[in-house]
Enzyme design. Structure first.
Site, short mmCIF file in Angstrom:
data_model
loop_
_atom_site.label_atom_id
_atom_site.label_comp_id
_atom_site.label_asym_id
_atom_site.label_seq_id
_atom_site.Cartn_x
_atom_site.Cartn_y
_atom_site.Cartn_z
N PRO A 2 -38.09 23.22 11.24
CA PRO A 2 -37.80 24.16 10.15
C PRO A 2 -39.06 24.57 9.41
CG PRO A 2 -36.20 22.38 10.16
CD PRO A 2 -37.26 22.01 11.16
N GLU A 3 -39.17 25.87 9.15
CA GLU A 3 -40.29 26.40 8.40
C GLU A 3 -39.80 26.80 7.01
OE1 GLU A 3 -42.42 29.32 10.75
OE2 GLU A 3 -41.92 28.28 12.61
#
Length: 285
Positions: A2-3
């Site tokens: 996840p960014e």
């Protein structure tokens, strides 16, 4: 992994379930995730009220009374889910969402109002920490501005990239230069700005930096509005899947036609720093 947009989506999902509520008890089901839990982890959380939930780069920051902060990194497969006892939540408060495999629930928070928040992480690459001051936390120290920070601009990029003999893609993945960016959104921003990921960072200052900075910001804003990108494990705290992956112009599109207007090129893939880079060799220069 996840960014920034995915972590921001999770943060927004946790706010109605946690903010203003007291943690009544903590169920800690193992001694470690990627790293060991802090000493006295469950006891230090029990009885605290959640003041607010922030995010810095890819970290969730759950602010508790008594100046304590719970830092959470989702790793590759970490996710939060929320459930509430029947009749305790108001319509529209949040959507109930149980994880696919509850045996990977490593931390369970039982909160006021009949709310239960579960941290589920099959691969256990996520981690948690407790601290009192942001400045003292090693995970937050030295982070650069975020793409939607007023400090992030073409002028800023020109300053920090000057003289750097590393590819621009690698430079943008450096969290000390821009906090929160990851492989997906760097590929997308470079494609939309027409900049080759192989170009040296030292060649970006000036007009290219002025072109790149607002594109990075717009890609991140668009991804947040779309709830992030769901490729494998990611889901929001309410169980919803992000849909920005349907708007990818470069990432994951190897062998497909470039969608840039007037370009007849084909999306290619190279490996940089052990990560796949997707780009159009025809229109990205």
């Amino acid at each position: 992994m996840p960014e920034l947009p995915e972590v921001e989506t999770v943060r927004r999902g946790l706010v109605p379930a946690l903010e203003g509520r007291r943690i009544l008890s903590v169920q800690q089901n193992r001694a470690d995730l990627r790293f060991p839990f802090p000493a006295g982890f469950a006891d230090r959380l029990t009885g605290r009220r959640v003041v607010r939930i922030d995010r810095r780069a890819k970290y969730l920051l759950i602010r508790l009374d008594g100046d304590l902060t719970l830092l959470s990194h989702l790793g590759m497969s970490g996710r939060y889910s929320i459930e509430a006892e029947q009749g305790t939540a108001q319509p529209g408060d949040f959507v109930h969402a149980m994880p696919a495999n509850p045996r990977h629930d490593h931390v369970v928070l039982h909160v006021e109002g009949g709310v239960t928040v579960r941290y589920n992480d099959p691969r256990r690459f996520g981690f948690m920490d407790l601290f009192e001051r942001d400045s003292d936390n090693p995970y937050l120290a030295g982070l650069g501005p975020e793409p939607n920070d007023n400090r992030f601009s073409g002028a800023y990029l020109s300053e920090v990239l000057a003289g750097r003999r590393t590819p621009i893609k690698s430079a943008l993945l450096d969290q000390k230069i821009v906090a929160g960016l990851g492989n997906i959104y760097v590929c997308e921003a470079l494609h939309r700005s027409g900049i080759s990921p192989r170009r040296l960072a030292s060649s970006i200052p000036g007009q290219r930096a002025e072109r790149l900075a607002p594109v990075v910001r717009s890609v991140i804003d668009e991804a947040i509005a779309a709830g992030g990108s769901t490729l494998r494990d990611f889901a929001a705290a309410d169980g919803a899947l992000g849909y920005f992956q349907h708007r990818f112009r470069a990432y994951g599109r190897e062998g497909e036609a470039c969608v840039t207007e007037g370009c007849s090129g084909t999306i290619g893939r190279i490996v940089q720093s052990s990560r796949s880079t997707f780009f159009c060799p025809s229109c990205q220069r």
